[in-house]
Design an enzyme around this catalytic site. Structure first.
Site, mmCIF file in Angstrom:
data_model
loop_
_atom_site.group_PDB
_atom_site.id
_atom_site.type_symbol
_atom_site.label_atom_id
_atom_site.label_comp_id
_atom_site.label_asym_id
_atom_site.label_seq_id
_atom_site.Cartn_x
_atom_site.Cartn_y
_atom_site.Cartn_z
ATOM 1 C CG ASP A 154 42.179 27.439 35.777
ATOM 2 O OD1 ASP A 154 41.208 27.397 35.246
ATOM 3 O OD2 ASP A 154 43.385 26.717 35.509
ATOM 4 C CG ASP A 187 41.676 24.117 31.205
ATOM 5 O OD1 ASP A 187 41.624 24.971 31.557
ATOM 6 O OD2 ASP A 187 41.478 22.853 30.562
ATOM 7 C CG ASP A 220 45.112 23.179 37.707
ATOM 8 O OD1 ASP A 220 46.266 22.780 39.130
ATOM 9 O OD2 ASP A 220 45.837 23.527 36.065
#
Lengths: 399, 346
Positions: free
Chosen positions: A99, A101, A291
């Protein structure tokens, strides 16, 4: 972040989402071995129903039309019994997912397009300009953000960096990597190579640390502690040709034939400790801002590709060509029919579904996709016209 | 991969299926172990286990294949007859260490003997379902798949085993012969442990039972915990003590944590050394030296501090509970519990 929404907001969002699943249910991607996945449906009230199971895509889409959740999640893991509590599910491996972000990217532009919404009086203002609500003085504030083109470009750069790590270092073939826009402020990179599925969370943590650039030892490039001379250089047998060793040596401008140069560099920096710090800085800088908690969690549920993101009304969508991918266009799949909203922030400019919008009025007629986007971000409220008076009815906030 | 094993290979790797096949071809019967001709084999196996109990060290001597295969088999029968989980673990670790030495040796073979490496590849592939390839680019380096590496490397807490500190390219991790074999040591030990567990001999011959009784009498008594209420120990220490009690092979970092913690709460060297008695690789002399070193009585004469909670978290040794909230070092746990008990008693 829970933004206060009025009953009218929720009504509009539900209509828009139901319409999407009814008309474009074919966009919802069927995960492999669907019957072995755990699903989670989040309602517009923020309550998540987990431990659900669907044995077919048709059944899932029917449920989405009927229940109209704000967000739809499916586990990256496959289970023998997806509906049982975690300890009894019977874990059978999980896809490796990364991920990326926006919140982890430290983009300088973020403050200029972050907004604060007052949960007491429903007004909005540019975040950072005031500590408390300038209108009512309340400190009950929720923040939201409208990513700009620079943010998207920053995210894409991180994704491309991740692709390079995964293909060149980890040896994953490019066609075995699926890159998805999350539908809000990030990208999800799915590894489709099943040989990674049985890695446990500790093994995934080690892989995540590799990609983040955390935990490097100067020994890895041949610089070790020496009690007499502070340090000693003996290049590793494999040299500095690949992986992190190459990245660090390229950044430092050294090679296995330049031992003297490396030695001088360490002395110039002030010794081994300073050199170690420098190497750690380089890896942190060159690593990918993933992440790591997401990657290491083998029981997580992820937004299902082809479903709407309740924080924006945009769709989680596969990017076939990352360079040309425009999230503000391709992932915007809601209808064009007009709705009326009251914008809570003065003078808002944005681009969506190939159109530029310049919102200067408080009450505006906008396409559904834009209305949903603004309401989801807490920057507008749905309003309706009173047929008797011809005035807009502005509903009060729901607690 | 079809590799023909020579008898000398079976002597080094008696746990391979081919060794069992060899035994079945000899029409060997368990009761043959009662024969005086095989007395020396039973004694050899018994001495090997005795050495493991007392010194925690494997026996690296190498006889002809018939002797080695039988010694391995008899050793397992004795272990089975003693029926102690801790001793079984210790024996399996010693057998794994013994195999490790031969595997490293074979991997380093060059020239005409280089085909010995194929045998090692067979051991990796058949026993551990893991492919290793000799590197075409770097002499005496081997390549393992990143996934195979990651599945095993997290068992090591030393930073050098982290993937970032390895040469990684195109889905392969490059390792030298020692590292390649080290990667699978505990796995090999676990595999042997499983096999012994599954083994169900029809009966135990008398000579084996006699040896088992003798060896049982020299087994250390169950490890004792220090005179501290378990609740006074932080969960990381309790976990390490439980692991130790179960005869698990604690990583070096966990042993350092345990020893420094016990030193910090005022335990003496004797008490701490005795804590490690149950470790599969226990060696009283080495354990004592290391604890004394940590206590600052040897080497640099620097007393080592208990690793911080952050370091333990990083090393995968933290098993925090709600009672650990706000602590930055495990030594604070005891004080926190003490002050809590004081408050309660007042």
């Amino acid at each position: 972040m829970i933004l206060t929404k009025t009953g009218e907001d929720l009504h509009l969002l539900k209509i828009a989402f139901r319409e999407f699943y009814f008309n474009q249910g074919n966009m919802v991607e069927e995960p492999s071995k669907i019957q072995n996945r755990e699903f989670g449906l989040m309602g517009f009230d923020g309550v998540m129903k987990r431990h659900l199971m669907f044995s077919s895509l048709g059944g899932l889409v029917a449920s989405l039309i009927f229940e109209t959740p704000s967000d739809v999640f499916a586990s990256n893991a496959q289970y023998d019994f997806p509906t049982l509590p975690i300890s009894e599910k019977g874990w059978r491996g999980a896809e490796l997912i990364f991920d990326i972000d926006l919140k982890d990217l430290d983009m300088k532009c973020i403050r200029s397009h972050s907004y604060a919404s007052c949960l007491s009086c429903s007004s909005s203002y540019v975040s950072g300009s005031q500590e408390s609500c300038p209108k009512c003085g309340s400190n009950n504030i929720a923040e939201s953000m409208l990513p700009c083109d620079r943010c998207v470009s920053g995210l894409k750069n991180e994704v491309l960096k991740l692709h390079r790590f995964l293909t060149s270092d980890i040896g994953i073939r490019p066609e075995m990597i699926g890159t998805y826009f999350s539908g809000n402020n990030g990208f999800h990179v799915h590894v489709l190579d099943e040989s990674f599925n049985d890695l446990d969370s500790r093994a995934r943590a080690d892989l995540a640390a590799y990609i983040l650039g955390v935990g490097i030892l100067a020994d890895a490039i041949g610089v070790t502690k020496d009690t007499r001379n502070d340090f000693r250089i003996r290049f590793p047998i494999g040299g500095l040709d690949h992986g992190w060793r190459k990245r660090i040596s390229d950044r430092l401008g050294i090679s296995v034939s330049s031992q003297k140069r490396l030695s001088n560099l360490i002395k110039d920096l002030g010794g081994l400790e300073q050199f170690r710090r420098r190497v750690a800085e380089i890896t942190r800088d060159m690593g990918v801002r993933i992440d790591s908690q997401v990657t290491t969690d083998v029981h997580r549920v992820f937004r299902l590709p082809g479903t709407l993101n309740g924080k924006s009304g945009l769709t989680k969508i596969l990017c076939t060509d990352l360079n040309s991918f425009d999230p503000f266009d391709e992932s915007c799949q809601l209808s064009n029919r007009e709705v009326t909203v009251r914008v809570t922030i003065p003078k808002l400019k944005l681009r969506l579904k190939g159109e530029r919008f310049n919102l200067n009025e408080e009450f505006v007629r906008v396409p559904m996709f834009l209305g949903v986007y603004l309401i989801s971000k807490g920057l507008a409220h749905a309003v309706r016209l009173d047929p008797g008076t011809g005035r807009f009815i502005v509903p009060a906030s729901t607690p | 991969m079809n590799i023909r094993l020579g008898n000398a290979d079976l002597a080094r790797y008696p746990f391979l299926n081919e060794a069992a096949e060899y035994m079945s071809q000899t029409y060997f019967n368990l009761d043959d172990l009662n024969l005086p001709e095989l007395r020396h084999i039973v004694e050899r196996a018994s001495n090997r286990i005795r050495n493991e109990i007392i010194h925690g060290k494997p026996d690296y001597s190498l006889e002809r294949h018939e002797v080695e295969i039988l010694t391995f088999l008899v050793g397992i029968l004795i272990i089975k007859a003693i029926n102690s989980d801790n001793l079984t673990k210790k024996h399996c670790l010693c057998e794994a260490l013994r195999a490790e030495k031969f595997l490293v040796h074979d991997l380093k073979m060059q020239g005409e003997l280089a085909n010995k490496k194929l045998l090692v590849f067979k051991v990796f592939k058949e026993l551990l379902k893991m492919d290793i390839l000799p590197s075409l680019k770097y002499q005496l380096m081997f390549e393992v798949k990143v996934t195979d590496y990651l599945k095993r490397s997290h068992l090591f807490h030393e930073q050098e085993w982290k993937l970032i500190n390895r040469l990684v390219h195109d889905g392969r991790v490059f390792l030298d012969p020692d590292e390649t074999v080290r990667l699978i040591r505990s796995e090999l030990a676990n595999l042997l442990f499983e096999r012994i567990g599954q083994m169900n001999p029809s009966h135990i011959p008398t000579t084996i039972r006699e040896q088992a009784n003798i060896l049982r009498s020299i087994l250390p008594v169950a490890p004792r915990r220090l005179d501290h209420a378990p609740s006074a120990y932080p969960p990381c220490i309790n976990h390490a003590l439980d692991q130790m009690a179960a005869g698990e092979n604690l990583p070096h970092s966990a042993r350092v944590m345990l020893a420094t913690y016990m030193l910090a709460i005022g335990k003496n060297i004797e008490e701490i050394v005795s804590l490690f008695e149950n470790a599969p690789d226990y060696n009283e002399r080495i354990s004592r030296y290391q604890v004394e070193h940590l206590a600052g009585e040897r080497g640099s004469h620097v007393r080592y501090l208990v690793p911080s909670c952050a370091k333990l978290r990083n090393d995968g040794l933290c098993f925090a509970t709600s009672q650990c909230e706000g602590l930055i070092n495990p030594v604070q746990f005891g004080r926190a519990v003490k002050s809590y008990s004081k408050k309660v008693s007042v």
